[in-house]
Design an enzyme around this catalytic site. Structure first.
Site, PDB file in Angstrom:
ATOM      1  N   LYS A   1       0.790  -1.196  -0.156  1.00  0.00           N
ATOM      2  CA  LYS A   1       0.019  -0.149   0.158  1.00  0.00           C
ATOM      3  C   LYS A   1       0.962   1.192   0.096  1.00  0.00           C
ATOM      4  O   LYS A   1       0.373   2.248  -0.287  1.00  0.00           O
ATOM      5  CB  LYS A   1      -0.853   0.164   1.166  1.00  0.00           C
ATOM      6  N   ARG A   2       2.055   1.163   0.174  1.00  0.00           N
ATOM      7  CA  ARG A   2       2.965   2.350   0.278  1.00  0.00           C
ATOM      8  C   ARG A   2       3.318   2.653  -1.162  1.00  0.00           C
ATOM      9  O   ARG A   2       3.968   3.644  -1.448  1.00  0.00           O
ATOM     10  CB  ARG A   2       4.266   1.916   1.015  1.00  0.00           C
TER      11      ARG A   2
END
Length: 490
Positions: free
Chosen positions: A342-343
């Site tokens: 998700k980064r």
């Protein structure tokens, strides 16, 4: 240029295909198709006692059985797998249940897509449920954005927080009384108990386990409280949680993707918390209660939840409920095999929307890198994905996603839009609106906004880069010049 809408033409039949496995079943008329054993087998049955069995693919025409204490056996042919997707108790109902602690990303979109396709393939219902019980990590606007992105992608839910439905509400934070009732029922039947251990004690247990090289787990101390000790603490209003009493001997389950599995969670875990001190449930209780009350027939979720399924089945048994059918989808990974993070800002669906990716191109590349379809070709629209979907072909292998190929998928689907009269008209209107929205009166020649003019440019540019991508890099004074140059070249 953003292409933020998608005309959805999916109109699959609402009729379930009636099929009978020629390897292990008989028609309802009693006419034998093919006998597979000395005993007559009328329908596929669930096995009650078995060793763990993982399905890695088809069996090449041979029956595969595993040891039973029962007198019945089940065929593991792909035909039988495909027949078994009609829920024996009625309609197919599946759900996508994200946590609004972040925005929708590719992994979540893929899970939602497989649930949507499954529902439409078998004439069922696709549910969106928000699991917002972790109040401390909620991201403002995430729940609304998730539903927005599903609709943009062309996989709108039939029941949702926004659209409502017969089994709402669809926000878990609005269903707390239901979880409290289920937890109380477990306590009353001796399947759960109050735990008064402080956070400090739990932290000491964790540190001690790590120091000795063991996996941290709760030691089930409060399971053994005497009735008078329990009554005293409750009278004193000592803060407490409710823990589920894990028991050994969980039954195996037949996963739609991974086959027969069983995990003895009581041997490796302490009794899990099912209701927190603030009255909010943990995932384990909430998803079981909601799936039961919402009449979910099939749970299709990521393979990271496979090991927790035995725990959930124990909860179903303790509550006296029949569990749904489970299917755990393999992981979606980067091309190099690394985990989608998700980064990575570019894995969020909003990022693809802003960059001009077509939703149907995004769905196509997501399914193309995986499994579960009778063919694997580029350029499939939603109705084709639904028609070619075959759950028995979902493999356990992780799907490797190569996003460098997305521009090619986008080009193919843009060409399909341009070639379709209805979608082309929509595309012309969309481009008109977006040019006016971005540049307004700064466009020097208003003729470039005429539908016929834009249509000619679309036809001439459909073999090259996306017109939308071309426009997004242009200033207002360049639009007329570039459009005219394209027309002069042809």
């Amino acid at each position: 240029m953003l292409l933020s809408s998608f005309i959805h033409f999916s109109t699959p039949s609402r009729c379930l295909p009636i099929k009978t496995c020629t390897r292990c079943c008989q028609y309802s008329t009693g006419r034998s198709v093919r006998k597979v054993d000395t005993r007559k087998v009328d329908t596929p049955v669930l096995l009650k006692n078995t060793l763990t069995f993982n399905r890695s693919g088809g069996h090449g025409g041979k029956q595969q059985y595993i040891g039973l204490n029962s007198s019945q056996k089940r065929c593991f042919s792909s035909e039988c797998d495909e027949v078994g997707h009609q829920h024996e108790h009625g309609d197919v109902r599946v759900r996508f249940a994200p946590s609004p602690t972040g925005f929708l990303h590719l992994g979540g979109l893929r899970t939602a897509l497989y649930n949507y396709i499954y529902a439409k393939k078998y004439g069922g219902t696709f549910i969106l449920r928000m699991e917002d019980t972790d109040q401390s990590r909620l991201v403002p606007g995430a729940a609304e954005s998730i539903e927005d992105m599903l609709e943009w992608a062309g996989i709108p839910p039939d029941e949702s927080p926004r659209g409502g439905g017969q089994y709402g509400p669809y926000l878990q934070s609005q269903r707390l009384s239901l979880y409290s009732q289920a937890a109380d029922s477990l306590v009353q039947t001796g399947k759960a108990y109050h735990c008064f251990c402080s956070q400090q004690r739990l932290e000491l247990l964790k540190r001690e386990a790590l120091r000795s090289g063991q996996t941290p787990r709760y030691d089930n101390r409060c399971r053994h409280l005497r009735p008078d000790q329990l009554e005293e603490k409750l009278d004193q209003k000592v803060p407490h949680v409710i823990r589920f009493r894990l028991e050994s001997g969980g039954e195996p389950f037949n996963d739609l993707v991974f086959g027969w599995n069983r995990h003895e969670v009581a041997q490796v875990e302490g009794d899990p918390v099912v209701l927190k001190a603030d009255g909010f449930p943990t995932y384990h209780l909430a998803n079981v209660v909601d799936d039961h009350l919402m009449k979910v027939s099939h749970v299709l979720r990521g393979s990271e939840w496979l090991i927790s399924t035995s725990k959930h089945l124990l909860l179903y048994r303790a509550l006296g409920w029949k569990p749904p059918v489970f299917g755990h989808l393999p992981l979606l990974l980067n091309r190099d095999g690394s985990k989608l993070s998700k980064r990575q800002g570019d894995i969020y669906i909003q990022s693809f929307q802003r960059s001009g990716a077509l939703p149907e191109a995004l769905l196509d590349i997501t399914t193309h890198c995986g499994s579960g379809f009778n063919s694997n070709r580029v350029g499939r629209k939603m109705e084709e994905l639904i028609a070619e979907f075959n759950p028995s072909k979902i493999t356990t292998h992780s799907a490797l996603l190569d996003l460098d190929k997305l521009p090619e998928f986008n080009r193919i689907h843009l060409q399909q839009r341009i070639d379709d009269a209805v979608q082309r008209d929509w595309l012309v209107r969309d481009l008109q609106g977006r040019i006016q929205e971005v540049y307004g009166t700064q466009v020097q020649d208003q003729d470039v906004l005429q539908p016929d003019y834009i249509t000619r440019v679309l036809h001439l540019r459909k073999q090259g880069p996306s017109v939308a991508e071309m426009m997004v890099s242009l200033g207002p004074s360049e639009i007329t010049h570039r459009f005219n140059r394209v027309l002069q070249q042809h």
